[in-house]
Design a protein around this motif. Structure first.
Motif, PDB file in Angstrom:
ATOM      1  N   VAL A  55       1.023  -0.685   0.360  1.00 33.60           N
ATOM      2  CA  VAL A  55       0.359   0.104  -0.523  1.00 33.60           C
ATOM      3  C   VAL A  55       0.526   1.153   0.220  1.00 33.60           C
ATOM      4  CG1 VAL A  55      -1.960   1.135   0.899  1.00 33.60           C
ATOM      5  CG2 VAL A  55      -2.339  -1.237   1.232  1.00 33.60           C
ATOM      6  N   LEU A  56       1.649   1.293   1.095  1.00 33.80           N
ATOM      7  CA  LEU A  56       2.998   2.781   0.915  1.00 33.80           C
ATOM      8  C   LEU A  56       3.593   2.643  -0.264  1.00 33.80           C
ATOM      9  CD1 LEU A  56       4.087   1.950   4.856  1.00 33.80           C
ATOM     10  CD2 LEU A  56       2.468   4.125   3.815  1.00 33.80           C
ATOM     11  N   TYR A  57       4.025   1.270  -0.933  1.00 37.94           N
ATOM     12  CA  TYR A  57       4.746   1.613  -1.572  1.00 37.94           C
ATOM     13  C   TYR A  57       4.092   2.259  -3.750  1.00 37.94           C
ATOM     14  CZ  TYR A  57       7.310  -0.085  -6.101  1.00 37.94           C
ATOM     15  OH  TYR A  57       7.464  -0.190  -7.365  1.00 37.94           O
ATOM     16  N   SER A  58       2.959   1.917  -3.378  1.00 40.79           N
ATOM     17  CA  SER A  58       2.033   2.525  -4.525  1.00 40.79           C
ATOM     18  C   SER A  58       1.651   3.743  -4.023  1.00 40.79           C
ATOM     19  CB  SER A  58       0.542   1.559  -4.740  1.00 40.79           C
ATOM     20  OG  SER A  58       0.081   1.237  -3.722  1.00 40.79           O
ATOM     21  N   LEU A  59       0.762   3.791  -2.962  1.00 40.96           N
ATOM     22  CA  LEU A  59       0.198   5.573  -2.342  1.00 40.96           C
ATOM     23  C   LEU A  59       1.469   6.032  -2.477  1.00 40.96           C
ATOM     24  CD1 LEU A  59      -2.755   4.560  -0.446  1.00 40.96           C
ATOM     25  CD2 LEU A  59      -2.546   5.033  -3.095  1.00 40.96           C
ATOM     26  N   MET A  60       2.030   5.640  -1.637  1.00 41.35           N
ATOM     27  CA  MET A  60       3.094   7.657  -1.127  1.00 41.35           C
ATOM     28  C   MET A  60       4.218   7.445  -2.123  1.00 41.35           C
ATOM     29  SD  MET A  60       1.909   7.688   1.414  1.00 41.35           S
ATOM     30  CE  MET A  60       3.547   9.438   1.970  1.00 41.35           C
ATOM     31  N   ALA A  61       5.176   6.417  -2.516  1.00 40.21           N
ATOM     32  CA  ALA A  61       5.843   6.193  -3.727  1.00 40.21           C
ATOM     33  C   ALA A  61       5.335   6.437  -4.870  1.00 40.21           C
ATOM     34  CB  ALA A  61       6.813   5.092  -3.441  1.00 40.21           C
ATOM     35  N   ARG A  62       3.898   6.047  -5.621  1.00 38.59           N
ATOM     36  CA  ARG A  62       2.814   6.253  -6.445  1.00 38.59           C
ATOM     37  C   ARG A  62       4.386   5.561  -7.690  1.00 38.59           C
ATOM     38  NH1 ARG A  62      -0.096  10.819  -6.045  1.00 38.59           N
ATOM     39  NH2 ARG A  62       0.099  12.133  -4.279  1.00 38.59           N
ATOM     40  N   MET A  63       4.196   4.346  -6.994  1.00 38.79           N
ATOM     41  CA  MET A  63       4.656   2.860  -7.939  1.00 38.79           C
ATOM     42  C   MET A  63       4.000   2.420  -8.946  1.00 38.79           C
ATOM     43  SD  MET A  63       7.587   4.123  -8.481  1.00 38.79           S
ATOM     44  CE  MET A  63       8.805   2.751  -9.277  1.00 38.79           C
ATOM     45  N   ARG A  64       3.669   2.074 -10.175  1.00 40.42           N
ATOM     46  CA  ARG A  64       2.842   1.402 -10.341  1.00 40.42           C
ATOM     47  C   ARG A  64       2.809  -0.434 -10.025  1.00 40.42           C
ATOM     48  NH1 ARG A  64      -2.527   3.344 -12.174  1.00 40.42           N
ATOM     49  NH2 ARG A  64      -1.968   4.912 -13.264  1.00 40.42           N
ATOM     50  N   LEU A  65       2.249  -1.442 -10.145  1.00 43.31           N
ATOM     51  CA  LEU A  65       2.498  -2.222  -9.923  1.00 43.31           C
ATOM     52  C   LEU A  65       2.632  -3.317 -11.011  1.00 43.31           C
ATOM     53  CD1 LEU A  65       0.507  -3.230  -6.264  1.00 43.31           C
ATOM     54  CD2 LEU A  65       2.944  -2.740  -6.637  1.00 43.31           C
ATOM     55  N   PRO A  66       2.782  -4.309 -10.669  1.00 41.38           N
ATOM     56  CA  PRO A  66       2.993  -5.099 -12.131  1.00 41.38           C
ATOM     57  C   PRO A  66       1.383  -5.726 -12.904  1.00 41.38           C
ATOM     58  CG  PRO A  66       4.554  -5.832 -10.987  1.00 41.38           C
ATOM     59  CD  PRO A  66       3.473  -5.094  -9.690  1.00 41.38           C
ATOM     60  N   TRP A  67       0.917  -5.522 -14.104  1.00 47.92           N
ATOM     61  CA  TRP A  67      -0.035  -5.527 -14.592  1.00 47.92           C
ATOM     62  C   TRP A  67      -1.130  -4.501 -14.568  1.00 47.92           C
ATOM     63  CZ3 TRP A  67       2.318 -10.202 -12.168  1.00 47.92           C
ATOM     64  CH2 TRP A  67       3.176 -10.496 -12.670  1.00 47.92           C
ATOM     65  N   ASN A  68      -0.634  -3.501 -13.889  1.00 47.53           N
ATOM     66  CA  ASN A  68      -1.268  -2.670 -13.702  1.00 47.53           C
ATOM     67  C   ASN A  68      -2.383  -2.808 -11.875  1.00 47.53           C
ATOM     68  OD1 ASN A  68      -2.291  -0.037 -14.380  1.00 47.53           O
ATOM     69  ND2 ASN A  68      -3.873   0.013 -14.873  1.00 47.53           N
ATOM     70  N   ILE A  69      -1.895  -3.517 -11.086  1.00 48.09           N
ATOM     71  CA  ILE A  69      -2.851  -3.961 -10.423  1.00 48.09           C
ATOM     72  C   ILE A  69      -3.591  -3.262  -9.482  1.00 48.09           C
ATOM     73  CG2 ILE A  69      -3.685  -5.867  -8.663  1.00 48.09           C
ATOM     74  CD1 ILE A  69      -1.312  -7.894  -9.969  1.00 48.09           C
ATOM     75  N   PRO A  70      -4.400  -2.625  -8.633  1.00 47.35           N
ATOM     76  CA  PRO A  70      -4.324  -1.397  -8.025  1.00 47.35           C
ATOM     77  C   PRO A  70      -3.759  -1.920  -6.529  1.00 47.35           C
ATOM     78  CG  PRO A  70      -6.409  -2.378  -8.174  1.00 47.35           C
ATOM     79  CD  PRO A  70      -5.586  -3.005  -9.269  1.00 47.35           C
TER      80      PRO A  70
END
Length: 227
Positions: A191-206
């Motif tokens: 969660v922190l990786y995707s929201l705070m660092a604003r990095m996309r997860l593989p295959w565009n997973i939320p």
């Protein structure tokens, strides 16, 4: 200006939004049932067969109305990616009703000599009457919304909501995170990786329920913005 493009009924981010809203509402209903049944001794069948179905139908009706409004706005503006703000249970109101209205009313009715099941049904009636009065009050005060926004600082309007959010949405889940640290810390890291660092997860997973990848524009209808 109207558009010839067809309305986008479904996109990838809608799955994310659906499960986010569903789990949030189920959590609130679980809290309501837990407080009434475990803390106040409320009959469980009244909660599950009377309160829950009515709540579900009310949420469904509200979401259908919002969907209709989104269709109207999309047709009027020509923007076929418009979606409505989802309607769900209000967490502070649900907690307030359980702890301040329903629970004390049930205890008071039992103390007055009323049989347990009859007291539970009367408490249900009191809860429905309270919801109607709250709806009428909100409808009347909605016409004062623009004036209140002008005279009350934004921090004052959002401060109480932010406090509830930090306590219930932020702090309470940490108990589960540290209760199962292996799963919890990994999930928190994602969660922190995707929201705070604003990095996309593989295959565009939320990365979280609140992170929408649908490309839709959520429309909140107030005043002249309503279709």
């Amino acid at each position: 200006m109207a558009s010839d493009r067809k309305y986008q009924w479904f996109t990838l981010g809608d799955i994310n939004g659906f499960f986010g809203l569903m789990f949030d509402n189920v959590t609130v209903l679980s809290f309501l049932a837990g407080v009434l049944v475990l803390a106040f001794g409320f009959p469980a069948d009244i909660v599950y067969t009377r309160m829950f179905p009515g709540t579900a139908l009310g949420v469904l009706f509200g979401d259908l109305v919002y969907t209709w409004m989104a269709f109207r706005l999309a047709r009027r503006t020509g923007n076929q990616t418009v979606t409505a703000m989802p309607l769900g249970l209000d967490t502070p109101s649900t907690i307030g009703l359980a702890l301040v209205v329903l629970g004390p009313a049930f205890v008071s009715l039992k103390a007055g000599g009323m049989e347990v099941r009859q007291a539970a049904l009367m408490t249900w009636y009191i809860g429905m009457a309270t919801m109607i009065m709250m709806g009428i009050l909100k409808l009347v005060l909605s016409f004062c919304g623009a004036w209140i926004q002008k005279v009350v600082p934004q921090a004052g309007l959002l401060g109480s909501l932010a406090g509830v959010g930090l306590a219930l949405i932020g702090m309470t889940p940490l108990i589960d995170v540290f209760g199962l640290p292996l799963v919890g810390m990994i999930s928190l890291g994602v969660v922190l990786y995707s929201l705070m660092a604003r990095m996309r997860l593989p295959w565009n997973i939320p990365g979280s329920w609140g992170q929408s990848l649908s490309g839709r524009h959520s429309i909140t209808c107030w005043g002249r913005s309503c279709p």
